[in-house]
Design an enzyme around this catalytic site. Structure first.
Site, PDB file in Angstrom:
ATOM      1  N   LYS A 130       0.844  -1.202   0.000  1.00  0.00           N
ATOM      2  CA  LYS A 130       0.000   0.000   0.000  1.00  0.00           C
ATOM      3  C   LYS A 130       0.877   1.249   0.000  1.00  0.00           C
ATOM      4  O   LYS A 130       1.875   1.308   0.728  1.00  0.00           O
ATOM      5  CB  LYS A 130      -0.900  -0.017   1.243  1.00  0.00           C
ATOM      6  CG  LYS A 130      -1.878   1.142   1.322  1.00  0.00           C
ATOM      7  CD  LYS A 130      -2.735   1.043   2.582  1.00  0.00           C
ATOM      8  CE  LYS A 130      -3.766   2.150   2.669  1.00  0.00           C
ATOM      9  NZ  LYS A 130      -4.568   2.060   3.914  1.00  0.00           N
ATOM     10  N   SER A 140      -9.530   1.969   3.166  1.00  0.00           N
ATOM     11  CA  SER A 140      -8.708   2.704   2.240  1.00  0.00           C
ATOM     12  C   SER A 140      -7.704   1.837   1.472  1.00  0.00           C
ATOM     13  O   SER A 140      -7.213   2.263   0.431  1.00  0.00           O
ATOM     14  CB  SER A 140      -7.939   3.801   2.994  1.00  0.00           C
ATOM     15  OG  SER A 140      -7.076   3.218   3.958  1.00  0.00           O
ATOM     16  N   SER A 143      -9.574  -0.334   7.396  1.00  0.00           N
ATOM     17  CA  SER A 143      -9.063  -0.233   6.024  1.00  0.00           C
ATOM     18  C   SER A 143      -8.396  -1.471   5.463  1.00  0.00           C
ATOM     19  O   SER A 143      -8.101  -1.519   4.276  1.00  0.00           O
ATOM     20  CB  SER A 143      -8.092   0.934   5.909  1.00  0.00           C
ATOM     21  OG  SER A 143      -8.832   2.110   5.749  1.00  0.00           O
TER      22      SER A 143
END
Ligand code: GLN
Length: 492
Positions: free
Chosen positions: A80, A155, A179
Site C-alpha cells: 500500500k 482505504s 481499512s
C-alpha cells in the site's frame, strides 16, 4: 499443474519453487503479465516497479540456488502506498506527495524484503488512508474486480483489488478504522488487522497514530499468518511496538475449534444490515458451531458511540500528523512568495476535500475551549469501548460479526455523503479504538454475486486464536475456490 502461476497462494508458490517447478523470475513475470492484462481496468496500482521486481526475483533465485530458504523467498507482493519504500515513489494517494521518494523503507516492508519478497509495486489508497472506497485517492478510483462499477472498499482498496484480481500473491495494507478488513470483505479475500503494537509503524505515514496498524490482505488465512509472522515484533524505531515474542502463527492453524467460545454481540446484529450479509454471517457461525465451537450471546453496550469517538480521535490525530506537509519539507510546493502564502497554497492545492475536512474537524476538536468537550470526552468514551471488549473477552475467545453492513457499493454512490461513507466502518472501528486484533474471511456472496466477509475479533495479542478460528472456518467451506474475473467483465 492446473493453476496458472499468478493464481497460486504464497504457500503453494513456495512449494513450487522449492520443488524447482518454476523459479521466482518466472513467477514474477507471470504476475507482471497479469498486471498488464487486467490493471488497466482494475486500477489497483499507483506505481508498478517491473525492473526492480525482476531484479529482486533474480536475486531470490540466486539465494535459493545457494541453499537459502527464507520464508518469502521469491514471493511477489504489493505494498500500500502509505508505506515508505526507499527509492520508490510513495504518494499516500495524495497529490501533495506526487513526487515524494522516501530515503528509507518502512520496517514492515523491510522485514518482508529481508525474507526474500519481490515487490511488484505500490497500491492505490484513499488519500492518507482516509476513506472507505479509494474514491478519495488523489489519482483515480480502484474498481472492484467482482464488478467494475463498484468500489473495492478502502482505504487499502488497491491492495484488496490487487489480491482479488490475482495481480499479487498478497499485499500489505493498513487499518486505522477498518481499512484492511473492509476491502478484504468487499473484494472476497482475507484481511488481517493485527493488534496495536504487534507490527512496527516506522515508515508508515501516520494518519491516526493511536489507531494505525499495518495489516495483510491475502488469498487465504495461512498466507496471512505467514506474512504476519515475518513482519511482527519489536522495532527499536517504534516505541509502541510490543517486545512480546512472535509466536509461530502457522502452527496455530490446527483446524480445531472444539470448545472455542464465539461471542455474538447483540449490537452488531441490528437493523440496517443487508439481509444477505446477516444471513451469510449467521450461516458461518452455524458452521463454527457444527465444528464444535460454543456460541455465546454477548453485549458490547458502548458500540453506538464508536463512530463519533473514532471520528474525533482519528481527525484530531490526523490534523496534528498532517501538519508536517507544509510545502517545504516534503513533496509539492506551490512556490508562493511568502512563507505563509506558500503554506496556504501548497496545502490548499495539494490536499483533497476529505483530507481538508478531517484537518478542520480535528483542529476544531483540539482547540482551546473545545478540547475538554470533544477530544477529552472522546478519549474517555474510548476507554469504555475498550472495557466492553475486555469484559467480553472474559467470557469468549473470539467475537463474530459482519465486517460491514453491506457488500460493495457503487462507485459514486456515497462520494458526496461523508456520513453515509463513515457508516461503512461501523463494525470495524471499534477494534481499532480498543487496540485489539481481527480478521475478515470470505463467508459467501449476495444476490448480485458480491463477496461477503465474516469478521472474527480477538483480544490484544490474540492473533493465534483469531487465525485458528478463521482458518478452520475457511477449510470447512468452499468460498476460496471462487475468484473474481475482471478480464471477463465489461467496463461501464
Ligand atoms: N474509513 C475509515 C476512515 O476513513 C478508516 C480508514 C482506515 O482504516 N485507514 O478513517
Amino acid at each position: 499443474m492446473s493453476e496458472a502461476l499468478h493464481e497460486l497462494t504464497i504457500h503453494a508458490a513456495l512449494d513450487g519453487m522449492r520443488r524447482g517447478d518454476f523459479n521466482a523470475v518466472e513467477l514474477t513475470q507471470a504476475l507482471l503479465d497479469r498486471i498488464d492484462q487486467v490493471d488497466g481496468q482494475v486500477k489497483a496500482y499507483l506505481t508498478v516497479t517491473p525492473e526492480l521486481a525482476l531484479a529482486q526475483a533474480a536475486a531470490a533465485d540466486a539465494r535459493r540456488a545457494a541453499g537459502d530458504d527464507a520464508p518469502l523467498l521469491g514471493v511477489p507482493l504489493a505494498i500500500k502506498d502509505v508505506l515508505c519504500t526507499e527509492g520508490v515513489r510513495t504518494t499516500c494517494g495524495s497529490r501533495i506527495l506526487e513526487n515524494f521518494v522516501p530515503p528509507y523503507t518502512a520496517t514492515a516492508v523491510q522485514r518482508l524484503a529481508d525474507a526474500g519478497m519481490v515487490m511488484l509495486g505500490k497500491t492505490n489508497t484513499d488519500e492518507f488512508a482516509m476513506g472507505s472506497s479509494t474514491e478519495n485517492s488523489g489519482y483515480f478510483t480502484t474498481r472492484n474486480p467482482w464488478d467494475l462499477t463498484r468500489v473495492p472498499g478502502g482505504s487499502s482498496g488497491g491492495s484488496g483489488a490487487a489480491v482479488s484480481a490475482q495481480e499479487a500473491l498478497a499485499a500489505l495494507g493498513t487499518d486505522t478504522g477498518g481499512s484492511v478488513r473492509l476491502p478484504a470483505s468487499y473484494c472476497g479475500v482475507v484481511g488481517l488487522k493485527p493488534s496495536y503494537g504487534r507490527v512496527s509503524r516506522y515508515g508508515l505515514v501516520a494518519y491516526g497514530s493511536s489507531l494505525d496498524q499495518v495489516g495483510v490482505l491475502a488469498k487465504d488465512v495461512r498466507d496471512a499468518a505467514l506474512i504476519l509472522g515475518v513482519m511482527a515484533g519489536h522495532d527499536v524505531h517504534d516505541s509502541t511496538s510490543m517486545p512480546t515474542p512472535v509466536p509461530d502463527y502457522q502452527a496455530a492453524l490446527t483446524g480445531d475449534v472444539r470448545g472455542l467460545r464465539v461471542g455474538l454481540p447483540d449490537e452488531y446484529f441490528i437493523e440496517g444490515v443487508q439481509p444477505e450479509v446477516e444471513a451469510a454471517v449467521r450461516r458461518a457461525i452455524d458452521v463454527l458451531a457444527e465444528m464444535g465451537a460454543e456460541i455465546v450471546r454477548i453485549s458490547l453496550p458502548n458500540t453506538d458511540k464508536a463512530l463519533p469517538v473514532y471520528y474525533l480521535v482519528a481527525t484530531a490525530e490526523a490534523s496534528a500528523n498532517l501538519s508536517r506537509f507544509d510545502g517545504v519539507r516534503y513533496g509539492f510546493s506551490a512556490g508562493a512568495d511568502s512563507i505563509l502564502e506558500n503554506y496556504r497554497e501548497s496545502r490548499g492545492q495539494g490536499f483533497g476535500a476529505e483530507v481538508k475536512r478531517r484537518i478542520m474537524l480535528g483542529t476544531y476538536a483540539l482547540s482551546a475551549g473545545y478540547y475538554d468537550a470533544y477530544y477529552l470526552k472522546a478519549q474517555q468514551v474510548r476507554t469504555l469501548i475498550k472495557q466492553d471488549f475486555e469484559r467480553a473477552f472474559e467470557q469468549v475467545d473470539v467475537i463474530a460479526s459482519p465486517v460491514a453492513p453491506t457488500t460493495a457499493f457503487r462507485i459514486g454512490e456515497k462520494a458526496d455523503d461523508p456520513l453515509a461513507m463513515y457508516l461503512s466502518d461501523v463494525f470495524t472501528i471499534t477494534l481499532n479504538l480498543a487496540g485489539m486484533c481481527g480478521i475478515s474471511v470470505p463467508c459467501g456472496f449476495d444476490n448480485a454475486g458480491l463477496p461477503i466477509g465474516l469478521q472474527l475479533m480477538g483480544p490484544h495479542l490474540g492473533e493465534e486464536t483469531v487465525l485458528r478460528a478463521a482458518h478452520a472456518y475457511e477449510q470447512a467451506t468452499t468460498w476460496r475456490s471462487h475468484w473474481a474475473q475482471p478480464e471477463k467483465a465489461g467496463v461501464s
